[in-house]
Motif scaffolding. Structure first.
Motif, PDB file in Angstrom:
ATOM      1  N   GLY A   1      -6.368  11.187  -7.504  1.00 16.57           N
ATOM      2  CA  GLY A   1      -5.042  10.945  -6.924  1.00 16.57           C
ATOM      3  C   GLY A   1      -4.049  12.049  -7.250  1.00 16.57           C
ATOM      4  O   GLY A   1      -4.257  12.853  -8.164  1.00 16.57           O
ATOM      5  N   GLU A   2      -2.964  12.058  -6.504  1.00 17.64           N
ATOM      6  CA  GLU A   2      -1.908  13.072  -6.674  1.00 17.64           C
ATOM      7  C   GLU A   2      -1.253  12.972  -8.051  1.00 17.64           C
ATOM      8  O   GLU A   2      -1.045  11.869  -8.569  1.00 17.64           O
TER       9      GLU A   2
ATOM     10  N   GLU B   1       2.319   0.056  -2.103  1.00 16.81           N
ATOM     11  CA  GLU B   1       3.779  -0.037  -1.943  1.00 16.81           C
ATOM     12  C   GLU B   1       4.356   1.128  -1.145  1.00 16.81           C
ATOM     13  O   GLU B   1       5.364   0.983  -0.452  1.00 16.81           O
ATOM     14  N   ASP B   2       3.705   2.284  -1.261  1.00 12.24           N
ATOM     15  CA  ASP B   2       4.280   3.468  -0.625  1.00 12.24           C
ATOM     16  C   ASP B   2       4.147   3.454   0.896  1.00 12.24           C
ATOM     17  O   ASP B   2       4.789   4.258   1.575  1.00 12.24           O
TER      18      ASP B   2
ATOM     19  N   GLY C   1       7.853   3.685  -2.588  1.00 12.65           N
ATOM     20  CA  GLY C   1       8.279   3.721  -3.982  1.00 12.65           C
ATOM     21  C   GLY C   1       9.694   4.233  -4.160  1.00 12.65           C
ATOM     22  O   GLY C   1      10.299   4.079  -5.221  1.00 12.65           O
TER      23      GLY C   1
ATOM     24  N   GLY D   1       1.448   5.923 -11.374  1.00 19.82           N
ATOM     25  CA  GLY D   1       1.711   4.625 -10.751  1.00 19.82           C
ATOM     26  C   GLY D   1       2.418   3.719 -11.741  1.00 19.82           C
ATOM     27  O   GLY D   1       2.301   3.914 -12.950  1.00 19.82           O
ATOM     28  N   CYS D   2       3.173   2.753 -11.236  1.00 17.00           N
ATOM     29  CA  CYS D   2       3.775   1.780 -12.135  1.00 17.00           C
ATOM     30  C   CYS D   2       3.580   0.387 -11.549  1.00 17.00           C
ATOM     31  O   CYS D   2       2.929   0.223 -10.515  1.00 17.00           O
TER      32      CYS D   2
END
Ligand code: CIR
Length: 263
Positions: free
Chosen positions: A27-28, A76-77, A126, A253-254
């Motif tokens: 992932g980024e 979510e994004d 986000g 991520g959160c």
């Protein structure tokens, strides 16, 4: 389809999630160094996260998994829900562009009206924090001015005011701040460009302590990585459910980014 739609609008407490890709570790990363990710642990943590939402009465709706999209778990994004409308975003990272292909049909299947952020606008979910009838949007590395303009137009038609907030120290607005059920904005000062812009701001003792998912009027979900912040929120009379999301935190991520709540 009609039955699914009726069921969805009857319960109106839905959490949209997306199973992690086995390529999660690719992932980024923008502000953090890459460290090894334990995929088995990530999968268990994801199951526990989903289990926590289910235990709170949310009906779980899954976007079909996308093996080839490492960041797809951060659903979510891709979607911003305002009342009965789903705004399908246009993610700011090129590697994440195709995540919306399956997110949009999922929103439609839930009976949500679909609006879209279109080129040249970019917007990550986000970056969108809703507090009451105000929609705060972060202008940072992923969301551009045109994305904000489009959001302002769509949200305006839905009776919402849009307030843009500069974000330079973290990935997204909600990597810096979120809000408790009473509207108090929380976050760690080191992650926030200008805390004075928030009318009611409460500093948290840990960077990960700025992230809550509002589960209801009296309860929030937080990460186990912020125990002192969880204690502070508890001391304010909230029930705090905690989940360990260490493997997702390694990818910036959160706790908010693993679901989209529809209420
Ligand atoms: C990314 O950089 O896009 C992912 N590795 C992390 C996205 C986290 N999303 C969020 O906080 N809303």
């Amino acid at each position: 389809w009609a039955a699914r739609r009726a069921a969805a609008s009857a319960s109106r407490r839905i959490a949209i999630v997306r199973m992690p890709s086995s390529r999660l570790a690719d992932g980024e990363l923008t502000h953090q160094e890459r460290v090894p990710v334990d995929l088995d642990l990530a999968e268990r943590q994801w199951e526990d996260y989903v289990g926590a939402l289910r235990a709170e009465g949310f009906t779980i709706v899954e976007v079909p998994p996308a093996e080839e999209l490492p960041d797809s778990v951060f659903v979510e994004d891709t979607l911003v829900i305002i009342d009965g409308t789903a705004i399908v975003t246009r993610p700011g990272a090129v590697s994440r562009a195709r995540e919306i292909d399956d997110a949009a049909p999922t929103a439609r299947d839930l009976g949500l009206r679909v609006e879209r952020i279109v080129e040249p606008g970019t917007l990550d979910g986000g970056d969108v924090l809703q507090i009451g009838s105000t929609v705060y949007v972060g202008r940072g590395g992923r969301t551009n001015a045109e994305g904000i303009r489009q959001l302002r137009a769509i949200a305006g038609r839905l009776g919402r005011e849009v307030v843009a907030v500069p974000v330079s120290k973290v990935l997204h607005l909600k990597s810096a701040v979120t809000a408790l059920p009473d509207g108090t904005v929380i976050g760690h000062p080191s992650t926030i460009d200008d805390a004075s812009m928030w009318r009611s701001f409460l500093p948290m003792p840990e960077a990960e302590g700025g992230h809550v998912v509002v589960l209801g009027d009296d309860a929030v979900l937080m990460a186990t990585s912020a125990p002192a912040s969880a204690e502070l929120v508890r001391s304010l009379g909230y029930r705090v459910v905690t989940v360990d999301i260490s493997e997702f935190e390694k990818l910036e991520g959160c706790v908010t980014c693993l679901s989209v709540l529809v209420r």
